[in-house]
Write a protein that holds these residues in place. Structure first.
Motif, PDB file in Angstrom:
ATOM      1  N   TYR A   1       0.054   3.925   3.980  1.00 42.92           N
ATOM      2  CA  TYR A   1      -0.424   4.295   2.837  1.00 42.92           C
ATOM      3  C   TYR A   1      -0.332   5.787   2.702  1.00 42.92           C
ATOM      4  CZ  TYR A   1      -3.607   5.197  -0.986  1.00 42.92           C
ATOM      5  OH  TYR A   1      -4.291   5.474  -2.315  1.00 42.92           O
TER       6      TYR A   1
ATOM      7  N   ILE B   1      -6.693   0.960  -7.526  1.00 47.57           N
ATOM      8  CA  ILE B   1      -7.277   1.178  -6.209  1.00 47.57           C
ATOM      9  C   ILE B   1      -7.990  -0.129  -5.918  1.00 47.57           C
ATOM     10  CG2 ILE B   1      -9.269   2.037  -6.982  1.00 47.57           C
ATOM     11  CD1 ILE B   1      -7.495   2.695  -3.613  1.00 47.57           C
ATOM     12  N   GLY B   2      -8.539  -0.820  -7.006  1.00 46.80           N
ATOM     13  CA  GLY B   2      -9.104  -2.229  -6.891  1.00 46.80           C
ATOM     14  C   GLY B   2      -8.227  -3.223  -6.279  1.00 46.80           C
TER      15      GLY B   2
ATOM     16  N   ALA C   1      -6.655  -5.487   0.774  1.00 47.60           N
ATOM     17  CA  ALA C   1      -7.056  -5.392   2.193  1.00 47.60           C
ATOM     18  C   ALA C   1      -7.859  -6.207   2.871  1.00 47.60           C
ATOM     19  CB  ALA C   1      -7.512  -3.869   2.238  1.00 47.60           C
ATOM     20  N   VAL C   2      -8.968  -6.670   1.770  1.00 50.60           N
ATOM     21  CA  VAL C   2     -10.007  -7.549   2.234  1.00 50.60           C
ATOM     22  C   VAL C   2      -9.453  -8.967   2.692  1.00 50.60           C
ATOM     23  CG1 VAL C   2     -12.149  -8.664   1.580  1.00 50.60           C
ATOM     24  CG2 VAL C   2     -11.918  -6.456   1.204  1.00 50.60           C
TER      25      VAL C   2
ATOM     26  N   ILE D   1      -7.782  -2.830  -2.679  1.00 56.46           N
ATOM     27  CA  ILE D   1      -9.164  -2.943  -1.847  1.00 56.46           C
ATOM     28  C   ILE D   1      -9.091  -4.530  -1.637  1.00 56.46           C
ATOM     29  CG2 ILE D   1     -11.621  -2.925  -1.764  1.00 56.46           C
ATOM     30  CD1 ILE D   1     -11.620  -0.295  -3.089  1.00 56.46           C
TER      31      ILE D   1
ATOM     32  N   MET E   1       0.555  -1.087   0.043  1.00 56.77           N
ATOM     33  CA  MET E   1       0.157  -0.122  -0.127  1.00 56.77           C
ATOM     34  C   MET E   1       0.947   1.462   0.092  1.00 56.77           C
ATOM     35  SD  MET E   1      -3.325  -0.870   2.269  1.00 56.77           S
ATOM     36  CE  MET E   1      -4.154   0.387   1.582  1.00 56.77           C
TER      37      MET E   1
END
Length: 395
Positions: A384, A336-337, A343-344, A340, A190
């Motif tokens: 980040y 960004i996808g 992170a999930v 995400i 990140m």
């Protein structure tokens, strides 16, 4: 164990006292008056207790099949105690016992794990189950039953501790390795992405972080555990007193100081000196013979773990954790996808590792999982923001 109670509910009820349609066959403690007719809510609650007691007794019997000696005897004794509780609810229910109900989901899960795994995880879950017993607040349970459940928690805690000691060193390295891999590589990915570099650079950074971190963690754990075991071994008493004692001057020697330095009382130390010097052969006071110099037949530092076991566990689990944040980039995702998704995935893994630690420690898996999640995502979020700041400065 109340085997007859399990095989024939009516026999169990009659053995404990007469039953009738409006009472569970028991007289009230004062004056012999019949017990009031149980309500529908009482019957439903008692039947659930009955099902859970049967399930918990089965869990202990299943665990006992994979044990031997003292542990097996302890588990069978726990199953017998649960059988006594089962007989109590059968007595209260009488003709209302009906067909056996399904145990709670928790008890059924414990039974499945005990039958198929029989590991320390099952004992840790059983410890939590005993600790959450409702009998303290249940007016229909006897004080002895509530006390039983409290004692059972401590018994199961003791059994689980043996397994935790065997797992402690290697498991610690594995959990720390996995969490470090998840958090550090997510933060690295990140932070790099926030600077505005291309996805290829982010992926290479993630792979580099995986390899560097895994080797570093493995080497660090090896050195740490090996050093700790060497330090502990250096404190272990030697057999020198057995060899040197016969040659010492009876009037002037420092053998007494050896035992005093090891923490023995003066009385016990003097007793041991007399034994070693051959002043008598009869051990007239066994309580003074502590036998600190007998050779160990087991690994006395098993809770520390082995250096190679800790190193390999740390290396493998760091790598398995560190690969999670770069999975989206390995499959061609960008921007960004990808962050995400990373992170999930890391969040799910952190919940799993935190929950596992909670299970083994006998505490709430959810609390431990959420704590790990907050720490991991918090560190990644801060990195980040720092990456964005550095990217803006460089630009």
């Amino acid at each position: 164990m109340s085997q007859h109670a399990k095989s024939d509910p009516h026999t169990a009820g009659n053995a404990s006292g007469p039953t009738n349609g409006s009472a569970a066959g028991a007289a009230a403690a004062g004056g012999g008056a019949p017990r009031p007719k149980p309500s529908a809510a009482d019957i439903k609650r008692w039947r659930q207790y009955l099902a859970d007691e049967r399930a918990e007794a089965a869990v202990y019997r299943d665990l006992a099949q994979n044990r031997s000696g003292e542990e097996r005897a302890i588990l069978l004794a726990l199953a017998e105690a649960e059988g006594r509780h089962e007989a109590h609810w059968l007595k209260l229910l009488g003709e209302h016992a009906g067909k056996p109900r399904h145990a709670s989901l928790r008890s059924r899960l414990l039974g499945f794990l005990a039958r198929h795994f029989g590991s320390v995880f099952v004992l840790a879950l059983a410890q939590r189950a005993e600790g959450r017993s409702p009998y303290i607040r249940e007016p229909s349970a006897t004080p002895a039953m509530a006390a039983d459940e409290q004692i059972h928690e401590e018994v199961v805690r003791g059994l689980a501790t043996r397994g935790r000691n065997r797992l402690a060193g290697t498991f610690r390295a594995a959990v720390f390795g996995a969490n470090d891999g998840l958090v550090s590589n997510l933060a690295l990915v990140m932070g790099m992405a926030a600077t505005g570099v291309g996805s290829g650079v982010v992926l290479l950074s993630g792979i580099s972080g995986l390899l560097a971190g895994a080797f570093s963690m493995g080497a660090g754990e090896f050195v740490s555990v090996r050093s700790q075991r060497e330090l502990l071994d250096a404190t272990r008493p030697t057999q020198v007193t057995l060899v040197a004692a016969p040659q010492l001057d009876i009037e002037h020697n420092e053998l007494l100081l050896v035992y005093l330095a090891r923490g023995m009382s003066r009385e016990a130390a003097e007793h041991r000196v007399a034994e070693r010097m051959g002043l008598f052969t009869c051990d007239c006071d066994p309580s003074l013979s502590l036998h600190p110099e007998l050779p160990e037949t087991e690994d006395e530092h098993e809770a520390v773990g082995t250096a190679w076991g800790a190193a390999l566990s740390s290396f493998c689990f760091f790598a398995s954790g560190a690969i999670v944040p770069i999975i989206p980039f390995l499959f061609g995702m960008t921007g960004i996808g990808a962050l995400i998704v990373a992170a999930v995935l890391v969040g799910i893994a952190l919940l799993a590792t935190g929950g596992t630690v909670g299970l083994l420690s006998g505490t709430s898996p959810l609390t431990r999982g959420l704590r790990q999640l907050a720490i991991g995502l918090g560190a990644a979020g801060v990195t980040y923001l720092l990456g964005m700041a550095f990217g803006a400065v460089i630009a």
